[in-house]
Design a protein around this motif. Sequence first.
Motif, short mmCIF file in Angstrom:
data_model
loop_
_atom_site.label_atom_id
_atom_site.label_comp_id
_atom_site.label_asym_id
_atom_site.label_seq_id
_atom_site.Cartn_x
_atom_site.Cartn_y
_atom_site.Cartn_z
N UNK A 220 -30.38 -49.88 26.31
CA UNK A 220 -31.11 -50.99 26.92
C UNK A 220 -30.54 -52.28 26.32
N UNK A 221 -30.61 -53.38 27.01
CA UNK A 221 -31.21 -53.60 28.32
C UNK A 221 -30.26 -53.36 29.50
N UNK A 315 -34.94 -54.89 21.53
CA UNK A 315 -33.79 -54.19 22.07
C UNK A 315 -33.30 -53.10 21.11
N UNK A 316 -33.35 -53.41 19.81
CA UNK A 316 -32.83 -52.43 18.85
C UNK A 316 -33.72 -51.20 18.77
N UNK A 379 -24.43 -49.16 12.63
CA UNK A 379 -23.92 -50.03 11.57
C UNK A 379 -23.53 -51.41 12.09
N UNK A 380 -23.10 -51.49 13.33
CA UNK A 380 -22.73 -52.82 13.85
C UNK A 380 -23.73 -53.30 14.91
N UNK A 381 -24.93 -52.74 14.89
CA UNK A 381 -25.88 -53.08 15.96
C UNK A 381 -26.65 -54.34 15.67
N UNK A 382 -26.54 -54.86 14.46
CA UNK A 382 -27.32 -56.04 14.13
C UNK A 382 -28.70 -55.71 13.60
N UNK A 451 -17.27 -50.58 10.52
CA UNK A 451 -17.38 -51.90 11.16
C UNK A 451 -16.11 -52.17 11.94
N UNK A 455 -16.99 -48.21 18.12
CA UNK A 455 -16.70 -48.53 19.51
C UNK A 455 -15.21 -48.64 19.83
N UNK B 167 -26.35 -56.28 25.66
CA UNK B 167 -25.62 -56.16 24.41
C UNK B 167 -24.13 -56.41 24.64
N UNK B 169 -20.40 -57.16 21.94
CA UNK B 169 -20.01 -57.04 20.55
C UNK B 169 -18.80 -57.92 20.29
N UNK B 179 -19.81 -57.28 15.16
CA UNK B 179 -21.26 -57.06 15.23
C UNK B 179 -21.72 -57.28 16.67
N UNK B 180 -22.79 -56.59 17.01
CA UNK B 180 -23.32 -56.71 18.36
C UNK B 180 -23.96 -58.07 18.58
N UNK B 182 -27.07 -59.40 20.31
CA UNK B 182 -28.30 -58.73 20.72
C UNK B 182 -29.25 -59.74 21.36
#
Lengths: 635, 339, 206
Positions: A220-221, A315-316, A379-382, A451, A455, B167, B169, B179-180, B182
């Motif tokens: 999401x979103x 969102x997280x 880890x990089x999702x914030x 990091x 992705x 999202x 990145x 980093x994302x 968000x």
Amino acid sequence: MSAARVLRAPGFPRAGLGILIAVGFSYGITTLVRALYGWGPTIDGEAVTTVALIAGPFGFLIGLGAFDYWFRWARGAPTIPEDHSGHGARTWKDYFRVNTDHKVIGIQYTVTSFFFLLVGGLMAMLLRAELAEPGMQFVNANAYNGLFSVHASVLIFLFIIPVFAGLANYVLPLMIGAPDMAFPRLNALSFWMLPVAGTLFLLSFFAPGGSFSTGWTAYAPLSVNAPLGQTFFTVGVQFAGASSIATALNFLVTIITMRAPGMSFFRMPLLVWANFSTSLLVVIATPFIAASQFFVLLDRALGFNFFYAPKGGDVLMYQHVFWFYSHPAVYIMMLPGFGIISEILAVKARKPIFGYRMMAFSLLAIVVLGFTVWAHHMFVSGMQSWIRVPMMITTAVIAVPTGIKIFSWLATLWKGVLHLDTPMLFALGFLTMFTLGGISGVMLAMIPFTIHVSDTYFIVAHIHYVLFGGSLFTIFAGVYYWFPKMTGRMFDERLGKWHFWTTFIAFNCTFAPMHLIGIEGMPRRVADYSQQYAGWNLFISCASFVVGLSTLIFVYNMVKSWRGGMKAPANPWRAMTLEWQVSSPPPIFNFDTIPTVVGGPYEYGVPGAVHGVFKGAEVKSTAEPAEAGTAPAGD
Amino acid sequence: MVVVGVIASALGIVFGLSIDWFPTIASVQAEKIKTLYDVLVIASVPIFVLVVTVVIGAVIRFRMRPGQEDMDGPPIHGNTRLEVIWTALPSMIILGLCVYAAAVLHDAEKAPAASAKELKIGVTAQQFAWTYTYPKELTGGAPLKTTQLVLPIGRSVEFQIVSEDVLHDFWVPNFSMKIDAVPGLTTRYRVTPNRLGTYPVVCAELCGLGHSVMRSQVQVVPPTAYAAWLKRKTAPPKATTSGGTAGAGNATAGKQVFADNGCGGCHVLADAGAKGQIGPNLDDVLKGATAAAIKTDIVDPNAQIAKGYGPDIMPANFGQTLSASDLASLVAYLKEATS
Amino acid sequence: MEAGALPLHDLPDHGDHHGPPEANRSSRVDPQVLGMLLFIISEVMVFGAFFTAYFFIRVVNGDAWPAQGDELPKLVAGFNTAILLSSSLTMHWTVVAAKANNRFAMKAGIFTTFLLGLSFLFIQVNEYVHIGFAPSSSAQASIFYGLTGLHGAHVFIGLLLLFIVMVRVFRGHFTPEHHDGIEVPGIYWHFVDIMWVVVYTTVYIL
Ligand code: HEA
Ligand code: HEA
Ligand code: CUA
Ligand SMILES: [Cu+2]
């Protein structure tokens, strides 16, 4: 037979009628509700589809007859709990109805899942064709995103997870000396939910806007705003999830309450232990993915705000809930394979499993640890940064119990008498390839490195080393190993070896270079990439087509051997576990009398050792005499 | 076999280290991460080699030979000492790696000594474009919103990243950090660029159709060049910028604007050599379009959706990120190139 | 769950094949009960996921609860809690009655349980109608409806089970020896009640 009678009896015609009724109902109810609330337009195709996607499968399952018994029971009509009318298969048609025999269900499961392997694999071929060169060739960006999303979803939810459930469905009750699963009708329902989920996934290609295209993670979103195809995923996952929860519950109750006399927990074959651990994971974790998709569905269909930041949504939160299932899910996709490998290595090395107890405990350790590491995907999702280091440590620590298993298997090999046939080759291939994938996993646990590579194709390489080199190799090994038991035929050994070597080599050529281009900076989930990665991608694509062709060797071997292979003896591998002590394929109710277990399952090389004994008198009534039924195997 | 294993490990490590894994390293952080990776390779190769050597060794020494069909191996059930070793040793390796990785993480994220001199630059992600905001502390005047990212070498910069829709990145492979973006949060990380050059900015989180073309560039330049660039960008526009439709558009400058703003990622435009496939082919659809219509298409793409395409795909913020003169030039260029 | 079907008839003749051997019972736990307990673990996790959402939206984001201007009817919901809790008592009474073969008490017990459950659901729906905000108003409203709605769905499923039990009780099924068919749905009903106490406490009180 009159048409009305056909439509009243359980079966496919009635299932079709059920779907029609369900769709009509969805149309009616949404239109009625919208009219009552005065929402315009009154007829909303998207709303109708959403409701129909939920109602249709129920119409199908009810029509097919999966609920008949319970409805009778609910009405208070007389029922016979020990009803065996739906048990066993006499003709191939019996595989196409609601069947309560765990052996039939096991085969239904396995064959259906392999069908989905071919579908998912075919999508991978299209992906690789598109990626063979930079720029856009065959598909547009939307179709590409749809392809890898469906590729991963089909292979995860409709191949790896159910095929393990299928293999275990077949052999687990036999292994513990049970006549069937604890809840045979629930078992049948679990199976029939699978084709439902698969059909939903594949139907999404026909939705306006294309199939769901937000990855198998459906973050999401993006997934909230995505076109209608996303709803097919959101709903389909619920059926796949319900199916695996029901099966897991069934396994747990079967293992706990239906073991043969003398089969203490520490005399259970490790496959049973593995499925016990996996089922615990499923029962505890799967509700989380169900919930994550509920949230998305509510946001999409009813205007909820779970993920809409301007109104306070988070969102997280989606990722936390999703990975709290989906990390354990990777062990759901690996632990049953560990079980298969333990069975095969002991038999093919003719030695007891080294450190049996540690093997069992390490499974449980992985189950427990598996719940404490989900945020390593974030880890990089914030997310809050303090969560990262604890998660790095727990993640890396999983290498310890996994290492115990790897090293114990190596020690099992040592000094054995190794029979290097196809199941064994795949088992050895698994040992090496899974170690490589696991080690890249430990690298990924190291935050600064992740990091950089999160992705990217480094992740894609990790995924395929653990899922293909890990899970799929164990599945191939297991299918070859139990093929004689399940079909009563031997497979073609020469083709099996061809299959192994072509797969092994082409697999490495396909996925090893992905580590490199990943670190070099090629992101995942892109249809187009910069020129600098062109060379490797072409190489990867070519190799991947060889993987595809090698899979065809396997399919050919299975089909050919099933139809005309040599008749299999009861115990071609001289194994000790109980499933090999009955005929191939086993008699309709597995055993005439329940065997008594008198020793461990892997006492190879111990003079005179026996795992289970049958009371002599009933032995001859098993269908196939040969060596069947006589207790002591091995030596 | 031990000898074989040791030799193979040594060869493996040399091989692993000799491969040029990383893209050109362009930040202090990337350097540290590369060192961490080298350590990981050194730690991992022997483990993998160990497993493979034992498997191959067992296959060679213990495979069934003719006449052994009915034989069994010795019934060894376990060995506590071995099991303790192979529990303890990996635990120690893991622990060591974790401590080291945590140290590198701390190092990569800590504020620079002279934190007052750190640049703080806003990054806005949007389907499918990046916009950068130089706040007034840096420009000395009004904040600067631009699609160009220019950084001085050797100075720590903190990116403050927000998203306007889904999202994304923010990743510069050569800087190694990511980093994302968000929705609803401001995420941040810092890097210290240490190599001059132009590097790609990549969106590394699936964000929809245009994810694979959501690209931009970062230029690392000497401090003086940075100051000059900033000054040029913030200087009040000299020429008249009447909002007039075609205005004083300069088609040659417009070609550069087209290239700078990633239009070619989505559109075909023969004159610019652009081959993007996400949006309509501009050569075809703009034939005979008026300048006013083209301008609306760019600043308000949702006003009129080209047939066969969805809304919200073309970024809606070019109206803000392009200066009026750039916009006029772009329109003039498009009109010229497609007529 | 083919809980506790009553062997009203003798097993029919199986004709060509004989039945399976009797499975060994390797645990004292009843399979039906064990199955239900495991299912409840799954259900608890579903609620757990919704509580995770609640935690993120309310605690992590630190927004006002309930959202500005909204009010939660603590009192009505508290009354509803009492209703649901007493239905647990009557459910228990039904099982006791089944064990004692007291048919009247069984009927009375299951009937009151059903009615209490139904009134709970009715009051809950009524609360939704009058509460003054919709799920789309804010994330807080979404999770309020999410949690109470999820629970309401469980009450609904529980009521279906109770209805089936009721039909069978009135038809004279169940004996002191065979009453899994009451006991297992009963466990589920108790779970639904306990879950409500947790939902009520976290959503309305805290
Ligand atoms: C079968 C599936 C499977 C398995 C078993 C694993 C196992 C592991 N995985 Fe993997 N993983 C996936 C499937 C799997 N993974 C998938 C599908 C994704 C991507 C999801 C997505 O984003 O789409 C992923 C992503 C993923 C990430 C996130 C990357 C990112 O997106 O940024 C991480 C990070 O920590 C990770 C780590 C690990 C670790 C530490 C293990 C460990 O369990 C491995 C343990 C095993 C070993 C280590 C080998 C044997 C051990 C020894 C020989 C002992 C000695 C070893 C040492 C001392 C190192 N995995
Ligand atoms: C069980 C898991 C599994 C398996 C077995 C596979 C198998 C394969 N996968 Fe997949 N893959 C995933 C799980 C799996 N994958 C996951 C989880 C992702 C992440 C998705 C995401 O980002 O959301 C992914 C993503 C993924 C990507 C990255 C997409 C992207 O990020 O842009 C790629 C790209 O190369 C890829 C390729 C392949 C290939 C070539 C195979 C091959 O091994 C397939 C081989 C099998 C066959 C080919 C079938 C048999 C043959 C036929 C049916 C006949 C046709 C044959 C010919 C025409 C030759 N996979
Ligand atoms: Cu933005 Cu991907
Ligand atoms: Cu994980």
